[in-house]
Design a protein around this motif. Sequence first.
Motif, PDB file in Angstrom:
ATOM      1  N   CYS A  47       4.378  -2.831   1.735  1.00  0.00           N
ATOM      2  CA  CYS A  47       4.442  -2.569   3.174  1.00  0.00           C
ATOM      3  C   CYS A  47       5.722  -3.138   3.780  1.00  0.00           C
ATOM      4  O   CYS A  47       6.433  -2.456   4.546  1.00  0.00           O
ATOM      5  N   ARG A  48       6.055  -4.356   3.448  1.00  0.00           N
ATOM      6  CA  ARG A  48       7.223  -5.008   4.036  1.00  0.00           C
ATOM      7  C   ARG A  48       8.533  -4.393   3.541  1.00  0.00           C
ATOM      8  O   ARG A  48       9.509  -4.302   4.294  1.00  0.00           O
ATOM      9  N   ILE A  49       8.563  -3.967   2.302  1.00  0.00           N
ATOM     10  CA  ILE A  49       9.753  -3.275   1.795  1.00  0.00           C
ATOM     11  C   ILE A  49       9.996  -1.997   2.592  1.00  0.00           C
ATOM     12  O   ILE A  49      11.111  -1.723   3.047  1.00  0.00           O
ATOM     13  N   LEU A  50       8.944  -1.203   2.762  1.00  0.00           N
ATOM     14  CA  LEU A  50       9.081   0.084   3.447  1.00  0.00           C
ATOM     15  C   LEU A  50       9.453  -0.080   4.916  1.00  0.00           C
ATOM     16  O   LEU A  50      10.381   0.571   5.418  1.00  0.00           O
ATOM     17  N   PHE A  51       8.742  -0.963   5.613  1.00  0.00           N
ATOM     18  CA  PHE A  51       8.952  -1.041   7.055  1.00  0.00           C
ATOM     19  C   PHE A  51      10.201  -1.840   7.423  1.00  0.00           C
ATOM     20  O   PHE A  51      10.766  -1.629   8.504  1.00  0.00           O
ATOM     21  N   ALA A  52      10.653  -2.723   6.546  1.00  0.00           N
ATOM     22  CA  ALA A  52      11.938  -3.373   6.797  1.00  0.00           C
ATOM     23  C   ALA A  52      13.057  -2.342   6.759  1.00  0.00           C
ATOM     24  O   ALA A  52      13.961  -2.329   7.613  1.00  0.00           O
ATOM     25  N   ARG A  53      12.998  -1.436   5.778  1.00  0.00           N
ATOM     26  CA  ARG A  53      14.030  -0.396   5.681  1.00  0.00           C
ATOM     27  C   ARG A  53      13.885   0.618   6.814  1.00  0.00           C
ATOM     28  O   ARG A  53      14.885   1.109   7.358  1.00  0.00           O
TER      29      ARG A  53
END
Length: 322
Positions: A47-53
């Motif tokens: 989740c954090r990988i996707l939404f950070a990008r």
Amino acid sequence: MTLIARRSLLAGALLAPALAGAQSAYPGRTVRVINAYSPGGTADVVCRILFARLSERLGQSFAVENRPGAAGTIAAQAVARAPADGYTLLYDATAHSVNPALFGSRLPYDTRRDLLPVFLAMVTPNTLMVTNGFGPRTVPELIAHAKANPGRLDCASTGIGTVQHVSLELLNHRAEIRINHVVYREIAAARNDLTSGRVPMQFSNVPSTLPVTQANQARCLAHCGPAPIAQLPGIPGFAETLPGFETWEWNGVFTPAGTPGEVITRLNAELNATIRDSVVIERLTGLGALTRPNTVEEFAAFRDQQTEFFTGMVRMANIRID
């Protein structure tokens, strides 16, 4: 046409461009992403990988808020009751498709009616990890060992009705064996007992398996996918012994019912673009989290298929939460 009618028509004509402009400008402020799972787990990391990008792509913050508990239903209920404006999203996982059968009428929302699919973020096969000293080295050896020792083997999971629990029950059913289900309240405790040898087996998933096997704390006996997994070279699939044996963990993004279609379409398009980003591909591939382009309709069909599968498994294994 009356004067009131003409004024209403004029007001509508003036308001329409403003609404269109507001939707095209989405997101115009911070978007809350309520994650149904604890920090540090697979769902949280992906989740954090996707939404950070995505935040970088759109120039607007997508703030992840972890709200674990009750098999994901606390977070799901919060989003189901949130304003349907695209500024509160749910990041959920496999339990989303188990809970309707597991909780029945006690579920405080209707999964299909109240939460709209936006994007399938990732899928990953489940795995079976065993202690380093566990005797069986293959699935046929495990089945033979379980048949010779009925009810004497234990397998850990982090909860009743989890995909790990369902994977165990599917193995028991397909192989006609009986391995005990041992429930832990948190993944760390289950993992500690596995690596220390207190419990011989635990169903997991590829991203959670890799660091443990790479550190030689346990070994992966088999995976639950239909084809070889690059991150687990030489590890066979259960399907090689039990044809059709598949269980998956997945993550996805949802919005409250009533969210404008234009917002959902934009989110789906931008998240599809995010998983094509080279940095995101490298990070997710290294985790063993598989991604694929998908439309809103494809994700909705996937959710229905997974819900049907888990409903059948819950009934077959008579899984209950008292």
